[in-house]
Design a protein around this motif. Sequence first.
Motif, PDB file in Angstrom:
ATOM      1  N   ASN A  41      50.112 -24.636 -16.396  1.00 29.90           N
ATOM      2  CA  ASN A  41      50.186 -25.414 -15.158  1.00 29.90           C
ATOM      3  C   ASN A  41      50.195 -24.580 -13.876  1.00 29.90           C
ATOM      4  O   ASN A  41      50.302 -25.141 -12.785  1.00 29.90           O
ATOM      5  N   LEU A 104      45.221 -22.957 -26.795  1.00 30.28           N
ATOM      6  CA  LEU A 104      46.521 -23.625 -26.982  1.00 30.28           C
ATOM      7  C   LEU A 104      47.672 -22.633 -27.125  1.00 30.28           C
ATOM      8  O   LEU A 104      48.689 -22.772 -26.443  1.00 30.28           O
TER       9      LEU A 104
ATOM     10  N   SER B  36      48.323 -33.522 -11.185  1.00 26.05           N
ATOM     11  CA  SER B  36      47.813 -33.329 -12.539  1.00 26.05           C
ATOM     12  C   SER B  36      48.791 -32.465 -13.316  1.00 26.05           C
ATOM     13  O   SER B  36      49.505 -31.638 -12.742  1.00 26.05           O
ATOM     14  N   ASP B  38      49.211 -30.331 -17.194  1.00 29.26           N
ATOM     15  CA  ASP B  38      48.763 -29.947 -18.540  1.00 29.26           C
ATOM     16  C   ASP B  38      49.966 -29.935 -19.470  1.00 29.26           C
ATOM     17  O   ASP B  38      51.024 -29.437 -19.086  1.00 29.26           O
ATOM     18  N   VAL B  39      49.796 -30.449 -20.657  1.00 33.15           N
ATOM     19  CA  VAL B  39      50.858 -30.369 -21.664  1.00 33.15           C
ATOM     20  C   VAL B  39      50.239 -29.845 -22.958  1.00 33.15           C
ATOM     21  O   VAL B  39      49.174 -30.302 -23.376  1.00 33.15           O
ATOM     22  N   PHE B  40      50.895 -28.866 -23.541  1.00 29.96           N
ATOM     23  CA  PHE B  40      50.416 -28.289 -24.795  1.00 29.96           C
ATOM     24  C   PHE B  40      51.351 -28.772 -25.897  1.00 29.96           C
ATOM     25  O   PHE B  40      52.436 -28.222 -26.073  1.00 29.96           O
ATOM     26  N   ASP B  43      49.705 -30.000 -31.173  1.00 24.04           N
ATOM     27  CA  ASP B  43      48.556 -29.200 -31.572  1.00 24.04           C
ATOM     28  C   ASP B  43      47.307 -29.561 -30.771  1.00 24.04           C
ATOM     29  O   ASP B  43      46.176 -29.452 -31.249  1.00 24.04           O
ATOM     30  N   THR B  44      47.512 -29.998 -29.535  1.00 23.67           N
ATOM     31  CA  THR B  44      46.427 -30.538 -28.721  1.00 23.67           C
ATOM     32  C   THR B  44      46.637 -30.172 -27.263  1.00 23.67           C
ATOM     33  O   THR B  44      47.770 -30.050 -26.811  1.00 23.67           O
ATOM     34  N   PHE B  45      45.536 -30.042 -26.549  1.00 22.87           N
ATOM     35  CA  PHE B  45      45.611 -29.883 -25.101  1.00 22.87           C
ATOM     36  C   PHE B  45      45.596 -31.258 -24.457  1.00 22.87           C
ATOM     37  O   PHE B  45      44.706 -32.061 -24.708  1.00 22.87           O
ATOM     38  N   ASN B  47      45.929 -33.451 -20.789  1.00 23.82           N
ATOM     39  CA  ASN B  47      45.917 -33.398 -19.338  1.00 23.82           C
ATOM     40  C   ASN B  47      46.170 -34.798 -18.794  1.00 23.82           C
ATOM     41  O   ASN B  47      45.557 -35.759 -19.229  1.00 23.82           O
ATOM     42  N   ALA B 219      33.671 -39.610 -20.523  1.00 22.92           N
ATOM     43  CA  ALA B 219      32.590 -39.038 -21.319  1.00 22.92           C
ATOM     44  C   ALA B 219      32.979 -39.012 -22.795  1.00 22.92           C
ATOM     45  O   ALA B 219      34.128 -38.767 -23.134  1.00 22.92           O
ATOM     46  N   ARG B 221      31.935 -37.163 -26.434  1.00 24.39           N
ATOM     47  CA  ARG B 221      31.222 -35.950 -26.850  1.00 24.39           C
ATOM     48  C   ARG B 221      30.069 -36.234 -27.809  1.00 24.39           C
ATOM     49  O   ARG B 221      30.105 -37.194 -28.571  1.00 24.39           O
ATOM     50  N   PRO B 226      29.187 -30.528 -29.881  1.00 24.02           N
ATOM     51  CA  PRO B 226      30.496 -30.967 -29.376  1.00 24.02           C
ATOM     52  C   PRO B 226      30.926 -30.351 -28.052  1.00 24.02           C
ATOM     53  O   PRO B 226      31.928 -30.766 -27.498  1.00 24.02           O
ATOM     54  N   ASP B 227      30.169 -29.350 -27.544  1.00 26.51           N
ATOM     55  CA  ASP B 227      30.536 -28.832 -26.226  1.00 26.51           C
ATOM     56  C   ASP B 227      29.749 -29.527 -25.118  1.00 26.51           C
ATOM     57  O   ASP B 227      29.797 -29.115 -23.968  1.00 26.51           O
ATOM     58  N   THR B 228      29.032 -30.586 -25.461  1.00 25.19           N
ATOM     59  CA  THR B 228      28.341 -31.353 -24.424  1.00 25.19           C
ATOM     60  C   THR B 228      28.685 -32.834 -24.545  1.00 25.19           C
ATOM     61  O   THR B 228      29.143 -33.299 -25.583  1.00 25.19           O
ATOM     62  N   ASP B 229      28.455 -33.561 -23.466  1.00 22.18           N
ATOM     63  CA  ASP B 229      28.749 -34.988 -23.459  1.00 22.18           C
ATOM     64  C   ASP B 229      27.540 -35.784 -23.940  1.00 22.18           C
ATOM     65  O   ASP B 229      26.403 -35.403 -23.710  1.00 22.18           O
ATOM     66  N   ILE B 232      28.409 -41.745 -21.111  1.00 20.37           N
ATOM     67  CA  ILE B 232      29.483 -42.017 -20.154  1.00 20.37           C
ATOM     68  C   ILE B 232      29.758 -43.520 -20.216  1.00 20.37           C
ATOM     69  O   ILE B 232      28.815 -44.322 -20.196  1.00 20.37           O
TER      70      ILE B 232
END
Lengths: 119, 347
Positions: A41, A104, B36, B38-40, B43-45, B47, B219, B221, B226-229, B232
């Motif tokens: 953050n 992560l 905004s 961020d939380v980790f 096992d996931t990112f 936002n 978006a 994926r 998987p690195d593109t959308d 929408i």
Amino acid sequence: MTKGVKLLIGIVVLIFSVAVVFAVMGLKKSESTWVEIVQNNKVIYKLDLSEEKDRTFRIEYPDGGWNDVQIRDGHICISDADCPDHTCIKTGELRSENIPIVCLPHKLVIRFSDEGAGK
Amino acid sequence: MLKKVLAVTLFLSGLMFSGGCSEEKAVSEADMSSSSRDVFAMDTFMNMKAYGSNADIALSEAEERILQLEEELSVTSETSDIWAVDHSSGAAVDVSEDTALIINKAIEMGNKTNSALDITLYPVLKEWGFTTGDYKVPDDNTLSSLLKKVDYSKVHIAENTVTLPKETEIDLGALAKGYTSDEIMKTMEDNGVSSAIVSLGGNVQALGSKPDGSNWKVAVRDPFAPDTDMCIIEIADKAVITSGNYERYFTAEDGTVYWHILDPEDGYPADNGLVSVTVIGDCGLDCDALSTALFVEGYDGAVDFLRSDPSFDLILVTDDRKIYYSSGIADCFTNISSMEAEVISLD
């Protein structure tokens, strides 16, 4: 059709085309070249990729660990890291505003930023 | 005539300017400022973005709630509800209201989807190494003996007390994030926030619309890149949750690709023609559970489900590279991939 009418039709067309050009330019602008590198953050770097020179630099994670960030030809990626999963490296270059590069274990995020884009 | 043309000119230029100004206005107004976080976790990112003067307080409370849920629902933390249930050797275990609610939902969704969702698959998932990253293809004997203990209908729950048969283990990985995003939305609302959006590892849920009244653009994926959308969709007050074979997978020595969404039928990765299932609906928990279940069921099963419950919308991607989406989102769906997209026919 009088001259005046022709002139005004001309003006309408002109205004319309100018507007279209501005709309297209506006759209391009929102495709930001600004990225932010955020560690738990805290924004630790804010970079304009269109201005940055090619380089690689290391970001240390305070609780131990590191990620090497590479900038090349206006693109950014994590080129090396000592995290166990290497998901951040596998993500490759940052492409989408919706898909950030994330490490992560080191709470590190690289993403496009809408701020600092210079209005 | 001259006057008419002049009027049209003015009207058109007015239109242009009004279009240009509205966005500027949206940015400048004070109550539209956003925060905004961020939380980790899990096992996931994650936002979260919230708008308005209470955004910061709401985000902090939402973060606390996430960490609380992680603590209750984690399958690896020795102090969690799930750990207690999985190590109970058949004894009854008291769990939190959150855990009980999710288990009840898992059973309900299993019943609604021909048992395609089964929370007792956990020992099989472990055997494949999907929980640790030490991947391996299990041998058939191990698999069949593990599958004998897989049956969610044996999970007994009465109020907040859970009883599992011996050697049966559950995990709520297919539902936990959906429930978490529901709870984040609740926390936002409780704090007076009316406009917020969260992404939990790509699963999105929105509260209200954007502060300027327009819809959120979400978006989805491309499962083949998987690195593109891929597309929408524009939503307000909805969850958009995807299960895809690209999320966690490994390639065996013989070149076969195995992914983490297993078919309770045979314990192998579900391979029924779909590579990605996106469920759009009001409730994140429902959408999360369904995205896994319908991935397992395949195209026909997913379309059958849509017939039985049209309150959801779906985006299905088949392994022959076609996108199918339900008619409910036809007006707000934009395909940005090179794949063909067509509306699911329910006839």
